[in-house]
Design a protein around this motif. Sequence first.
Motif, PDB file in Angstrom:
ATOM      1  N   ARG A   1      21.930  44.776  42.269  1.00 62.21           N
ATOM      2  CA  ARG A   1      22.904  45.861  42.387  1.00 62.21           C
ATOM      3  C   ARG A   1      22.852  46.486  43.767  1.00 62.21           C
ATOM      4  NH1 ARG A   1      22.437  50.515  38.008  1.00 62.21           N
ATOM      5  NH2 ARG A   1      22.915  48.703  36.689  1.00 62.21           N
ATOM      6  N   GLU A   2      21.667  46.598  44.320  1.00 58.78           N
ATOM      7  CA  GLU A   2      21.515  47.153  45.676  1.00 58.78           C
ATOM      8  C   GLU A   2      22.209  46.270  46.701  1.00 58.78           C
ATOM      9  OE1 GLU A   2      17.556  47.004  47.690  1.00 58.78           O
ATOM     10  OE2 GLU A   2      17.617  49.171  47.381  1.00 58.78           O
ATOM     11  N   ASP A   3      22.050  44.950  46.580  1.00 60.91           N
ATOM     12  CA  ASP A   3      22.703  44.025  47.507  1.00 60.91           C
ATOM     13  C   ASP A   3      24.221  44.126  47.397  1.00 60.91           C
ATOM     14  OD1 ASP A   3      20.284  43.084  48.448  1.00 60.91           O
ATOM     15  OD2 ASP A   3      20.170  41.461  46.985  1.00 60.91           O
ATOM     16  N   ILE A   4      24.734  44.158  46.186  1.00 61.55           N
ATOM     17  CA  ILE A   4      26.185  44.217  45.990  1.00 61.55           C
ATOM     18  C   ILE A   4      26.748  45.519  46.539  1.00 61.55           C
ATOM     19  CG2 ILE A   4      27.990  44.317  44.240  1.00 61.55           C
ATOM     20  CD1 ILE A   4      26.306  42.425  42.546  1.00 61.55           C
ATOM     21  N   ASP A   5      26.060  46.629  46.288  1.00 62.68           N
ATOM     22  CA  ASP A   5      26.539  47.923  46.790  1.00 62.68           C
ATOM     23  C   ASP A   5      26.544  47.959  48.311  1.00 62.68           C
ATOM     24  OD1 ASP A   5      26.961  48.835  44.253  1.00 62.68           O
ATOM     25  OD2 ASP A   5      25.074  49.938  44.101  1.00 62.68           O
ATOM     26  N   SER A   6      25.537  47.351  48.942  1.00 64.12           N
ATOM     27  CA  SER A   6      25.487  47.369  50.404  1.00 64.12           C
ATOM     28  C   SER A   6      26.642  46.561  50.990  1.00 64.12           C
ATOM     29  CB  SER A   6      24.148  46.800  50.895  1.00 64.12           C
ATOM     30  OG  SER A   6      24.052  45.405  50.626  1.00 64.12           O
TER      31      SER A   6
ATOM     32  N   ALA B   1      36.234  43.820  50.511  1.00 64.28           N
ATOM     33  CA  ALA B   1      35.725  43.742  49.140  1.00 64.28           C
ATOM     34  C   ALA B   1      36.501  44.704  48.252  1.00 64.28           C
ATOM     35  CB  ALA B   1      34.237  44.068  49.111  1.00 64.28           C
ATOM     36  N   ARG B   2      37.029  44.194  47.142  1.00 66.75           N
ATOM     37  CA  ARG B   2      37.840  45.022  46.248  1.00 66.75           C
ATOM     38  C   ARG B   2      37.066  45.493  45.022  1.00 66.75           C
ATOM     39  NH1 ARG B   2      42.986  41.309  45.304  1.00 66.75           N
ATOM     40  NH2 ARG B   2      41.260  39.833  44.936  1.00 66.75           N
ATOM     41  N   SER B   3      36.033  44.744  44.639  1.00 68.71           N
ATOM     42  CA  SER B   3      35.241  45.153  43.491  1.00 68.71           C
ATOM     43  C   SER B   3      33.881  44.496  43.575  1.00 68.71           C
ATOM     44  CB  SER B   3      35.935  44.758  42.180  1.00 68.71           C
ATOM     45  OG  SER B   3      35.936  43.354  42.015  1.00 68.71           O
ATOM     46  N   ARG B   4      32.925  45.072  42.870  1.00 71.54           N
ATOM     47  CA  ARG B   4      31.585  44.507  42.849  1.00 71.54           C
ATOM     48  C   ARG B   4      31.551  43.186  42.095  1.00 71.54           C
ATOM     49  NH1 ARG B   4      31.522  49.819  43.137  1.00 71.54           N
ATOM     50  NH2 ARG B   4      29.967  50.868  44.459  1.00 71.54           N
ATOM     51  N   PHE B   5      32.393  43.051  41.094  1.00 74.50           N
ATOM     52  CA  PHE B   5      32.453  41.800  40.351  1.00 74.50           C
ATOM     53  C   PHE B   5      32.972  40.675  41.242  1.00 74.50           C
ATOM     54  CE2 PHE B   5      34.372  39.031  36.995  1.00 74.50           C
ATOM     55  CZ  PHE B   5      33.180  38.707  36.361  1.00 74.50           C
ATOM     56  N   GLU B   6      33.948  40.982  42.104  1.00 70.23           N
ATOM     57  CA  GLU B   6      34.466  39.989  43.048  1.00 70.23           C
ATOM     58  C   GLU B   6      33.377  39.556  44.021  1.00 70.23           C
ATOM     59  OE1 GLU B   6      38.503  39.835  45.562  1.00 70.23           O
ATOM     60  OE2 GLU B   6      37.057  41.285  46.338  1.00 70.23           O
ATOM     61  N   ILE B   7      32.568  40.496  44.488  1.00 71.08           N
ATOM     62  CA  ILE B   7      31.482  40.168  45.406  1.00 71.08           C
ATOM     63  C   ILE B   7      30.498  39.207  44.745  1.00 71.08           C
ATOM     64  CG2 ILE B   7      29.478  41.128  46.611  1.00 71.08           C
ATOM     65  CD1 ILE B   7      31.133  43.644  47.108  1.00 71.08           C
ATOM     66  N   LEU B   8      30.138  39.506  43.516  1.00 67.08           N
ATOM     67  CA  LEU B   8      29.161  38.672  42.817  1.00 67.08           C
ATOM     68  C   LEU B   8      29.668  37.253  42.612  1.00 67.08           C
ATOM     69  CD1 LEU B   8      26.460  38.479  41.316  1.00 67.08           C
ATOM     70  CD2 LEU B   8      27.639  39.272  39.254  1.00 67.08           C
TER      71      LEU B   8
ATOM     72  N   PRO C   1      29.610  33.952  49.319  1.00 65.74           N
ATOM     73  CA  PRO C   1      28.506  32.991  49.463  1.00 65.74           C
ATOM     74  C   PRO C   1      27.250  33.620  50.052  1.00 65.74           C
ATOM     75  CG  PRO C   1      30.175  32.618  51.145  1.00 65.74           C
ATOM     76  CD  PRO C   1      30.743  33.620  50.190  1.00 65.74           C
ATOM     77  N   GLY C   2      27.399  34.710  50.819  1.00 68.30           N
ATOM     78  CA  GLY C   2      26.226  35.340  51.408  1.00 68.30           C
ATOM     79  C   GLY C   2      25.240  35.831  50.368  1.00 68.30           C
ATOM     80  N   ILE C   3      25.763  36.468  49.329  1.00 66.06           N
ATOM     81  CA  ILE C   3      24.855  36.980  48.291  1.00 66.06           C
ATOM     82  C   ILE C   3      24.308  35.826  47.462  1.00 66.06           C
ATOM     83  CG2 ILE C   3      26.603  37.400  46.503  1.00 66.06           C
ATOM     84  CD1 ILE C   3      25.098  40.039  45.938  1.00 66.06           C
ATOM     85  N   HIS C   4      25.085  34.758  47.275  1.00 64.11           N
ATOM     86  CA  HIS C   4      24.573  33.593  46.559  1.00 64.11           C
ATOM     87  C   HIS C   4      23.410  32.964  47.324  1.00 64.11           C
ATOM     88  CE1 HIS C   4      28.938  33.133  44.872  1.00 64.11           C
ATOM     89  NE2 HIS C   4      28.279  34.151  44.333  1.00 64.11           N
ATOM     90  N   ALA C   5      23.565  32.865  48.661  1.00 62.11           N
ATOM     91  CA  ALA C   5      22.503  32.276  49.476  1.00 62.11           C
ATOM     92  C   ALA C   5      21.222  33.097  49.399  1.00 62.11           C
ATOM     93  CB  ALA C   5      22.967  32.156  50.924  1.00 62.11           C
TER      94      ALA C   5
END
Length: 276
Positions: free
Chosen positions: A6-11, A19-26, A30-34
């Motif tokens: 959650r901290e990574d997504i919020d940052s 970014a339009r939503s946290r669900f879209e980011i997740l 690819p950065g957060i996946h890596a």
Amino acid sequence: MWRRLREDIDSIFDRDPAARSRFEILLTYPGIHAVLWHRLAHRLWRWRLKLIARMIANLGRWLTGIEIHPAARIGRRLFIDHGMGVVIGETAEIGDDCTLYHGVTLGGTQWSAGKRHPTLGNGVVVGAGAKVLGPITLGDGVRIGSNAVVLKDAPSGATLVGIPARVVGQTPAISPQQARIAEKLGFDAYGVARDMPDPVAEVIDRLLTHVQASEERLAELLSVVRTLQAAQGTPPEDWVGQPDTNLPSLSNCQLSRTDAPVCPPEPHPAPPENSP
């Protein structure tokens, strides 16, 4: 684990206006996946399951286009924007709240074992295509312009551009509250700012100014000498500085302040009246 996620997504949500939503980011970043693949591989590496760790890292590279060695140490809230072509070496260390854009390399310059990759402090921004090479240390808040090649240590708050990279600015010391406000007001994407100077262009611009001033002083001196020669009755054909050389004018030449041509075109001499 969920708190870190959650901290990574919020940052990312705070730093990326696209970014339009946290669900879209997740789902789509690819950065957060890596980073998630790396955390698993890094844990296995620390458990001495190095072959499995390398396999997991290679799978993450295949899925995201981002290559992170399992032994690399990465802090909290790392944001790898776009991400394609990012390479982070084995002994690289990255602090908290750092941002890497596509094409960034944190690489080594030697084949010997030991520390051979860079160390990034907290809040470092590395622009697209930049290369940070060798066992160097970048202080907190360093910004690296796109396509720069950094080969030396940089102090906290420095801004670096060029090949090899040079320090072209220094962020003044501010309080933590001011830093939070500045981060909210605007994020310098790709590690650059509108008023960032080009060190090479600035040096050439100053050389042009110096040459032009020297020519003006030389012209004044030559005028005084010719006046003295005329007073002494020296024929004009024997005056100092004959014949005059038609040099290109440096007036209105600029290199670093506008996008216009660096110098106005030189006028061509008129053809003789008897020419066909």
